[in-house]
Motif scaffolding. Structure first.
Motif, PDB file in Angstrom:
ATOM      1  N   CYS A   1       0.819  -1.219   0.000  1.00  0.00           N
ATOM      2  CA  CYS A   1       0.000   0.000   0.000  1.00  0.00           C
ATOM      3  C   CYS A   1       0.852   1.269   0.000  1.00  0.00           C
ATOM      4  CB  CYS A   1      -0.950   0.006   1.200  1.00  0.00           C
ATOM      5  SG  CYS A   1      -0.118   0.029   2.806  1.00  0.00           S
ATOM      6  N   TYR A   2       2.167   1.128   0.104  1.00  0.00           N
ATOM      7  CA  TYR A   2       3.074   2.274   0.133  1.00  0.00           C
ATOM      8  C   TYR A   2       3.636   2.620  -1.242  1.00  0.00           C
ATOM      9  CZ  TYR A   2       6.100  -1.805   0.463  1.00  0.00           C
ATOM     10  OH  TYR A   2       6.677  -3.026   0.251  1.00  0.00           O
ATOM     11  N   VAL A   3       3.116   1.984  -2.313  1.00  0.00           N
ATOM     12  CA  VAL A   3       3.550   2.305  -3.673  1.00  0.00           C
ATOM     13  C   VAL A   3       2.354   2.804  -4.482  1.00  0.00           C
ATOM     14  CG1 VAL A   3       5.420   0.613  -3.586  1.00  0.00           C
ATOM     15  CG2 VAL A   3       3.199  -0.056  -4.540  1.00  0.00           C
ATOM     16  N   GLU A   4       2.638   3.348  -5.644  1.00  0.00           N
ATOM     17  CA  GLU A   4       1.576   3.946  -6.466  1.00  0.00           C
ATOM     18  C   GLU A   4       0.537   2.919  -6.891  1.00  0.00           C
ATOM     19  OE1 GLU A   4       1.010   6.438 -10.663  1.00  0.00           O
ATOM     20  OE2 GLU A   4       2.989   5.671 -10.081  1.00  0.00           O
ATOM     21  N   LYS A   5       0.985   1.708  -7.235  1.00  0.00           N
ATOM     22  CA  LYS A   5       0.073   0.664  -7.697  1.00  0.00           C
ATOM     23  C   LYS A   5       0.227  -0.566  -6.804  1.00  0.00           C
ATOM     24  CE  LYS A   5       0.254   2.257 -12.503  1.00  0.00           C
ATOM     25  NZ  LYS A   5       0.589   1.893 -13.905  1.00  0.00           N
ATOM     26  N   PRO A   6      -0.515  -0.634  -5.710  1.00  0.00           N
ATOM     27  CA  PRO A   6      -0.392  -1.763  -4.786  1.00  0.00           C
ATOM     28  C   PRO A   6      -0.806  -3.088  -5.426  1.00  0.00           C
ATOM     29  CG  PRO A   6      -1.531   0.084  -3.759  1.00  0.00           C
ATOM     30  CD  PRO A   6      -1.452   0.389  -5.229  1.00  0.00           C
TER      31      PRO A   6
ATOM     32  N   LEU B   1     -10.897  12.237   1.164  1.00  0.00           N
ATOM     33  CA  LEU B   1      -9.681  12.268   1.981  1.00  0.00           C
ATOM     34  C   LEU B   1      -8.643  11.288   1.436  1.00  0.00           C
ATOM     35  CD1 LEU B   1     -11.049  12.357   5.653  1.00  0.00           C
ATOM     36  CD2 LEU B   1     -10.327  14.270   4.211  1.00  0.00           C
ATOM     37  N   LYS B   2      -7.368  11.667   1.595  1.00  0.00           N
ATOM     38  CA  LYS B   2      -6.265  10.781   1.241  1.00  0.00           C
ATOM     39  C   LYS B   2      -5.351  10.609   2.443  1.00  0.00           C
ATOM     40  CE  LYS B   2      -5.921  11.378  -3.763  1.00  0.00           C
ATOM     41  NZ  LYS B   2      -4.976  11.626  -4.886  1.00  0.00           N
ATOM     42  N   ALA B   3      -4.752   9.422   2.542  1.00  0.00           N
ATOM     43  CA  ALA B   3      -3.837   9.138   3.641  1.00  0.00           C
ATOM     44  C   ALA B   3      -2.511   8.627   3.095  1.00  0.00           C
ATOM     45  CB  ALA B   3      -4.440   8.105   4.590  1.00  0.00           C
ATOM     46  N   VAL B   4      -1.434   8.987   3.772  1.00  0.00           N
ATOM     47  CA  VAL B   4      -0.094   8.547   3.389  1.00  0.00           C
ATOM     48  C   VAL B   4       0.186   7.191   4.036  1.00  0.00           C
ATOM     49  CG1 VAL B   4       2.376   9.031   3.590  1.00  0.00           C
ATOM     50  CG2 VAL B   4       0.768  10.875   3.049  1.00  0.00           C
TER      51      VAL B   4
ATOM     52  N   SER C   1       6.826   5.688   0.319  1.00  0.00           N
ATOM     53  CA  SER C   1       5.510   6.015   0.852  1.00  0.00           C
ATOM     54  C   SER C   1       4.662   6.554  -0.293  1.00  0.00           C
ATOM     55  CB  SER C   1       5.602   7.042   1.985  1.00  0.00           C
ATOM     56  OG  SER C   1       6.105   8.265   1.506  1.00  0.00           O
ATOM     57  N   TYR C   2       3.338   6.438  -0.127  1.00  0.00           N
ATOM     58  CA  TYR C   2       2.435   6.910  -1.177  1.00  0.00           C
ATOM     59  C   TYR C   2       1.089   7.247  -0.554  1.00  0.00           C
ATOM     60  CZ  TYR C   2       0.888   7.623  -5.935  1.00  0.00           C
ATOM     61  OH  TYR C   2       0.458   8.201  -7.094  1.00  0.00           O
ATOM     62  N   SER C   3       0.401   8.205  -1.160  1.00  0.00           N
ATOM     63  CA  SER C   3      -0.897   8.662  -0.684  1.00  0.00           C
ATOM     64  C   SER C   3      -2.012   7.998  -1.492  1.00  0.00           C
ATOM     65  CB  SER C   3      -0.984  10.179  -0.806  1.00  0.00           C
ATOM     66  OG  SER C   3      -2.279  10.634  -0.484  1.00  0.00           O
TER      67      SER C   3
ATOM     68  N   ARG D   1      -3.602  -0.263  10.209  1.00  0.00           N
ATOM     69  CA  ARG D   1      -2.848   0.097  11.409  1.00  0.00           C
ATOM     70  C   ARG D   1      -1.336   0.042  11.210  1.00  0.00           C
ATOM     71  NH1 ARG D   1      -4.576   0.580  16.580  1.00  0.00           N
ATOM     72  NH2 ARG D   1      -6.549  -0.486  16.157  1.00  0.00           N
ATOM     73  N   LEU D   2      -0.854  -0.875  10.387  1.00  0.00           N
ATOM     74  CA  LEU D   2       0.590  -1.045  10.247  1.00  0.00           C
ATOM     75  C   LEU D   2       1.258   0.071   9.450  1.00  0.00           C
ATOM     76  CD1 LEU D   2       3.121  -2.799  10.697  1.00  0.00           C
ATOM     77  CD2 LEU D   2       2.547  -3.987   8.565  1.00  0.00           C
ATOM     78  N   MET D   3       0.632   0.501   8.364  1.00  0.00           N
ATOM     79  CA  MET D   3       1.340   1.360   7.421  1.00  0.00           C
ATOM     80  C   MET D   3       0.714   2.722   7.150  1.00  0.00           C
ATOM     81  SD  MET D   3       2.628  -1.436   4.609  1.00  0.00           S
ATOM     82  CE  MET D   3       3.745  -2.758   5.086  1.00  0.00           C
ATOM     83  N   THR D   4      -0.520   2.965   7.554  1.00  0.00           N
ATOM     84  CA  THR D   4      -1.122   4.274   7.299  1.00  0.00           C
ATOM     85  C   THR D   4      -0.597   5.278   8.316  1.00  0.00           C
ATOM     86  OG1 THR D   4      -3.113   3.248   6.394  1.00  0.00           O
ATOM     87  CG2 THR D   4      -3.258   5.564   7.039  1.00  0.00           C
ATOM     88  N   GLU D   5       0.012   6.366   7.818  1.00  0.00           N
ATOM     89  CA  GLU D   5       0.711   7.314   8.674  1.00  0.00           C
ATOM     90  C   GLU D   5      -0.172   8.479   9.123  1.00  0.00           C
ATOM     91  OE1 GLU D   5       3.612   6.894   9.787  1.00  0.00           O
ATOM     92  OE2 GLU D   5       4.565   5.422   8.491  1.00  0.00           O
TER      93      GLU D   5
END
Length: 292
Positions: free
Chosen positions: A121-126, A167-170, A196-198, A217-221
């Protein structure tokens, strides 16, 4: 001359699907994943996958390339990250295991797996899909939890759903356990060049058209454009909500189980197990598109 005799051929076994739980998933019988699939079988399997989010095909016997072929029915396969690549037969193969050779781990078994997350989920195309094939399983623990983000979103109060629109999340590769840790984790992530990616907090599935929560919970900042304290509070409330028991199925593995889940609408996590026992699963992932 002996007349031609029509010998009835046995019909191909029909696919049977039974729910894994009220929350999500289906157990599928009548499919041998080691063999090529007919177009009709594949169409039925994809329909079941989109409807249930997680499919379990028990009692499979697969070598690496047979698993690769089956995975390709769901899309183009992603290449395993270099530090985990131990298969010489195909770059998509990765092992999730605590197995050691010469005192060194030969696969991947990160502790972050014990928190709910969505792969890549931290890249542009998960990743669109993740597939695990169980080879060796400990006597207790090492289960995989799945959480249905369709149901979590749909169960939110209407006012909350409306407030999340747009809304967007990083999301960051650097693991963490809660939103209040975000400031510290993001500083070190930027310093180390961690990816990281939004993405939208609420996504729309490209096939089903259903909306799902896309935070974990693990990766959304943090949520973009929102004061940190407000962002932290909102994310914590969403994390707690999406992990409610009514949205979760816990899979207790049996060797030969083949699971494939839709990474766009299902979160997953792992339970702990005795490190003295071997846990070994073979993993491949399917490339996805931008989250919308």
């Amino acid at each position: 001359m002996t007349p031609d005799i029509d010998i009835p051929r046995p019909a191909a076994p029909a696919i049977e699907a039974q729910p894994l739980s009220p929350a999500l998933g289906a157990r599928v019988r009548g499919v041998d994943a080691s063999q090529p699939l007919s177009p009709a079988t594949l169409a039925q399997l994809l329909d079941l996958w989109h409807a249930h989010g997680v499919l379990c095909l028990p009692g499979q016997s697969l070598d690496e390339l047979q698993q690769v072929r089956f995975g390709e029915y769901f899309g183009e396969l992603a290449t395993t990250q270099g530090e985990y690549q131990i298969s010489k037969s195909h770059p998509a193969i990765m092992y999730i295991t605590n197995e050691k050779e010469n005192g060194e781990y030969v696969g991947a078994l990160p502790d972050g797996e014990m928190y709910f997350h969505s792969d890549m989920c931290y890249v542009e195309k998960p990743s669109k899909a993740t597939m695990l094939y169980a080879m060796q399983i400990p006597s207790q623990g090492g289960n995989t939890l799945f959480a249905n983000m369709y149901k979590a979103y749909e169960a939110l109060p209407a006012a909350t759903r409306a407030s999340l629109a747009g809304l967007k999340a990083v999301n960051s590769y650097e693991p963490g356990t809660s939103a209040p840790m975000a400031a510290t984790r993001m500083r070190s992530a930027r310093a180390e060049g961690v990816r990281s990616y939004s993405h939208p907090v609420v996504c729309t599935h490209p096939v089903t058209g259903r909306k799902a929560l896309y935070v974990n919970r693990l990766m959304t900042e943090y949520i973009e454009g929102m004061p940190r304290e407000e962002s932290d509070a909102l994310l914590e409330s969403l994390f707690d909500f999406q992990e409610r028991p009514e949205f979760i199925y816990e899979h207790r593995w049996t060797p030969g189980d083949l699971l494939i889940w839709d990474n766009r609408c299902m979160l997953h996590a792992r339970t702990d197990f005795d490190a003295s026992e071997l846990r070994k699963l073979r993993r491949i992932t399917v490339k996805g598109e931008r989250i919308r």
